[in-house]
Design a protein around this motif. Structure first.
Motif, mmCIF file in Angstrom:
data_model
loop_
_atom_site.group_PDB
_atom_site.id
_atom_site.type_symbol
_atom_site.label_atom_id
_atom_site.label_comp_id
_atom_site.label_asym_id
_atom_site.label_seq_id
_atom_site.Cartn_x
_atom_site.Cartn_y
_atom_site.Cartn_z
ATOM 1 N N SER A 6 -7.348 11.636 -1.787
ATOM 2 C CA SER A 6 -7.192 12.338 -3.065
ATOM 3 C C SER A 6 -7.334 13.826 -2.832
ATOM 4 N N PHE A 8 -8.492 15.845 -4.802
ATOM 5 C CA PHE A 8 -9.650 16.344 -5.526
ATOM 6 C C PHE A 8 -10.966 16.045 -4.809
ATOM 7 N N THR A 227 -9.716 12.474 -17.365
ATOM 8 C CA THR A 227 -9.255 12.922 -16.044
ATOM 9 C C THR A 227 -9.451 11.824 -15.002
ATOM 10 N N ASP A 229 -7.931 8.044 -12.862
ATOM 11 C CA ASP A 229 -6.897 7.694 -11.889
ATOM 12 C C ASP A 229 -5.488 7.804 -12.473
ATOM 13 N N GLN A 231 -4.294 9.612 -14.956
ATOM 14 C CA GLN A 231 -3.869 10.996 -15.173
ATOM 15 C C GLN A 231 -3.501 11.663 -13.833
ATOM 16 N N ILE A 232 -4.348 11.474 -12.826
ATOM 17 C CA ILE A 232 -4.098 12.085 -11.520
ATOM 18 C C ILE A 232 -2.799 11.568 -10.934
ATOM 19 N N THR A 233 -2.563 10.254 -11.035
ATOM 20 C CA THR A 233 -1.327 9.672 -10.502
ATOM 21 C C THR A 233 -0.106 10.273 -11.176
ATOM 22 N N GLN A 236 0.562 13.901 -10.191
ATOM 23 C CA GLN A 236 0.954 14.035 -8.794
ATOM 24 C C GLN A 236 2.358 13.524 -8.539
ATOM 25 N N MET A 263 -8.438 19.893 -13.772
ATOM 26 C CA MET A 263 -7.600 18.931 -13.063
ATOM 27 C C MET A 263 -6.190 19.473 -12.885
ATOM 28 N N ARG A 266 -5.953 22.228 -10.302
ATOM 29 C CA ARG A 266 -6.072 21.779 -8.925
ATOM 30 C C ARG A 266 -4.697 21.446 -8.327
#
Length: 361
Positions: A6, A8, A227, A229, A231-233, A236, A263, A266
């Motif tokens: 990740s 982050f 914020t 998994d 959202q991050i996926t 990205q 987030m 980043r």
């Protein structure tokens, strides 16, 4: 523990086992400086600051990167090749284009917490953009509370899978001229969406990569709150060119939005603007405005982030009724106070992302 990396969080083991290579670090900084010379003409900022360049790696004498673009931005690949031509040590540049076929501009709608009206805002903003003559799609990626189908009157309609030259893809449904795909269309009614990390990642990735949207001016992605998994996926894996944050006036909501901002920063996704929902209640007799949930939250965030306050949406029972009946208030009553706020915000988005087309009609 999950084996995937990740951006982050780096594990302590990795920090010890892979000390930075000074030569590689120096070359990567050099590449970034050259990439910052490539300016995206609409947002008038460089492609690094806009988060369009991701997964940049320098391996020996080779440069690898992913370029996340809309259908009108493929020319940036040639500009990158030209910008990096002075790099004397580079033998070859490998650029992987990441895009959603047919989609011009992808915007995320996000909130720091649930209950601030993010999905209601997404639906009505999509409706307002459609009223402007834009071709709009709405991806309901809120895997924990997929309410968009009900808000657009779709209920539990069946989603078809079709064959395309690029393999099998989901065919989005259509409501009020808006193309829609939602996790809620695939799940059993009233059953909890108790998906864990790997399954969640796969489903969200499929929704980004395996939907046949056709030609769209805008794809709005209604993100889950917070914020995690999902959202991050999404941020990205998709060519999001900017995020619109939804908040309410009180300080608790503002504090949660700040976490989301970190987030997005980043991964370099710019914040395009703030929408303050439930800003005030208009008295039906005298027309006075009462700030039931306090005031100033949206303006405070706008000042902190140097992002415009796009609009302040009042409390109106009709907007809730429109969501319950599947008829967005902005479509049925565009001249209402709420409707006018959303139409004004849609006009500002159109002016930013389709200036030439708007001027020429």
């Amino acid at each position: 523990m999950p084996s995937h990396q990740s951006p982050f969080r780096q594990t302590h083991t990795e920090e010890i086992a892979t000390p930075p290579d000074p030569v590689t670090e120096s070359r990567q900084r050099e590449v970034i400086q050259y990439l910052k010379q490539v300016i995206e003409p609409i947002l008038k900022n460089d492609i690094v600051s806009l988060g369009m360049v991701r997964n940049l790696r320098v391996v020996d004498d080779y440069i690898y990167l992913r370029l996340y673009v809309g259908k009108h931005q493929h020319h940036l690949q040639a500009e990158i090749q030209s910008a990096l031509s002075p790099v004397t040590w580079c033998k070859k540049i490998y650029i992987q284009i990441c895009t959603i076929p047919g989609v011009r501009t992808t915007l995320a709608i996000s909130s720091g917490k649930g209950g601030v009206g993010k999905s209601t805002t997404s639906v009505n903003l999509a409706a307002a953009l459609s009223l402007q003559g834009a071709k709009v799609g709405l991806l309901d990626a809120d895997v924990y509370g997929p309410n968009v189908p009900q808000m657009l009157g779709l209920g539990q309609a069946d989603v078809k899978v079709i064959d395309t030259p690029n393999g099998q893809k989901f065919l989005p449904l259509e409501a009020h001229g808006i193309k829609v795909m939602s996790v809620g269309l695939l799940a059993e009614p009233d059953h909890p969406l108790a998906w864990r990390g790997p399954v969640l990642h796969k489903i969200v990735t499929q929704f980004i990569q395996e939907v046949e949207w056709g030609d769209l001016d805008y794809l709005l992605i209604d993100l889950p709150p917070g914020t995690g998994d999902a959202q991050i996926t999404i941020v990205q894996e998709s060519p999001i060119c900017g995020v619109i944050l939804v908040t309410t006036p009180q300080q608790v909501a503002v504090s949660d939005v700040r976490r989301s901002v970190h987030m997005f920063r980043r991964v370099g996704i710019p914040v395009l603007g703030i929408i303050e929902n439930m800003s005030y209640l208009i008295c039906g007799h005298c027309g006075d405005r009462t700030p039931i949930f306090g005031s100033g939250g949206g303006q405070q965030l706008s000042a902190e982030l140097h992002a415009p306050l796009l609009g302040q949406v009042p409390i109106d029972p009709s907007i809730c009724m429109g969501g319950d009946t599947g008829t967005p208030l902005t479509l049925t009553h565009p001249d209402s106070t709420v409707g006018q706020v959303f139409v004004q915000m849609a006009g500002a988005i159109e002016t930013t992302f389709r200036p030439c087309e708007v001027l020429t009609g």
